[in-house]
Design an enzyme around this catalytic site. Sequence first.
Site, PDB file in Angstrom:
ATOM      1  N   GLN A  89       0.832  -1.196   0.000  1.00  8.87           N
ATOM      2  CA  GLN A  89       0.000   0.000   0.000  1.00  8.87           C
ATOM      3  C   GLN A  89       0.872   1.255   0.000  1.00  8.87           C
ATOM      4  O   GLN A  89       2.073   1.190   0.219  1.00  8.87           O
ATOM      5  CB  GLN A  89      -0.897   0.003   1.240  1.00  8.87           C
ATOM      6  N   HIS A  98      -8.783   3.673  19.614  1.00  6.84           N
ATOM      7  CA  HIS A  98      -8.179   2.515  20.269  1.00  6.84           C
ATOM      8  C   HIS A  98      -8.893   2.131  21.562  1.00  6.84           C
ATOM      9  O   HIS A  98      -9.086   0.938  21.839  1.00  6.84           O
ATOM     10  CB  HIS A  98      -6.691   2.781  20.533  1.00  6.84           C
ATOM     11  N   ASP A 116       0.218   0.499  14.077  1.00  8.94           N
ATOM     12  CA  ASP A 116       0.685   1.688  14.804  1.00  8.94           C
ATOM     13  C   ASP A 116       0.940   1.395  16.278  1.00  8.94           C
ATOM     14  O   ASP A 116       1.568   2.196  16.972  1.00  8.94           O
ATOM     15  CB  ASP A 116      -0.308   2.840  14.656  1.00  8.94           C
ATOM     16  N   ASP A 120      -8.030  -4.780  13.987  1.00 12.41           N
ATOM     17  CA  ASP A 120      -7.739  -3.351  13.832  1.00 12.41           C
ATOM     18  C   ASP A 120      -7.246  -3.144  12.409  1.00 12.41           C
ATOM     19  O   ASP A 120      -6.065  -2.895  12.162  1.00 12.41           O
ATOM     20  CB  ASP A 120      -6.696  -2.929  14.868  1.00 12.41           C
ATOM     21  N   PRO A 150      -4.907  -4.600   1.008  1.00 11.64           N
ATOM     22  CA  PRO A 150      -4.571  -5.769   1.828  1.00 11.64           C
ATOM     23  C   PRO A 150      -5.595  -6.071   2.908  1.00 11.64           C
ATOM     24  O   PRO A 150      -5.614  -7.174   3.443  1.00 11.64           O
ATOM     25  CB  PRO A 150      -3.213  -5.394   2.435  1.00 11.64           C
TER      26      PRO A 150
END
Length: 287
Positions: free
Chosen positions: A36, A67, A91, A162, A169
């Site tokens: 990506q 989150h 992340d 997440d 993808p």
Amino acid sequence: MTTAPETSGNWIDEHHNGVRYGLEGRVLVEETSPFQRITVIDSQRYGKGLLLDGCWMTAEHQERHYHEALVHPALCSAKAIERVLVIGGGDGGTARECLRYPGVKHLDMVEIDGRVVDLSQEHLPSIGGGCWHDPRFHLTIGDGIAWAAEAENAFYDVVLVDGSDPTGPAEGLFNRAFFSNCCRILKPGGVFATQSESPEAFRQVHIDMVKLIRELFGHADPLYGWVPMYPSGWWSWTFAAKDAPRYLTVQSERAAAVAEGSAIWSPRWQQGAFNTIPAFIERELNQ
């Protein structure tokens, strides 16, 4: 559809179906990985942020909206939380929140794109915090879809997805085969959770996801919240369990241990967020 981030003057914009969402700032990194296009920005309002294929993913000063909403309803309600799987989450924010619980003994994170991890560690270190060096944390750079397909039955207490939007993808994170495997590898008394898109900007995707997850697990409900930089700002996360809708009720001891250090989540916030389902969504889910 979402197109590449467009820069105009000092603005970085995401375009989606005739609407644009932008932050004022500057591009720090623009590169294409094998999976990506990755963009790291430094914005005036939300600090440093990350885009994948032109879609806003996270930023330093608003990431807790996302989150905390994904993690705490699951970790505060599952029967046990010793073994956790995070699919995606490069992340580090989801892993960071999970590892706030002393009861988590082993966390597997499977992220397909190692460059997302590298760039997040370099430019967004506050999001992952100390998760990268926690001895309970185990990172695999690989395909989370394959990981779920190959994992043992009833292996995880909590499974969290997440992922990004259903393109590139992450496309396989939204289909029956993947969700079926997530159900299979979840222990009795376990909780599954996934981000489930915006009920406004991605209405049909959201409705189809909730219906499918409910069909496969037996119990599933969406929770609604606010992520300022996402399309429409209105976002959802869907929680599921096989035995009962246990995700609706927090275990008070676990909740007390994490509530004080949370910026967004609390038991009261969670109760309200599950109950803010709009009538039009509820009608469509029940059709």
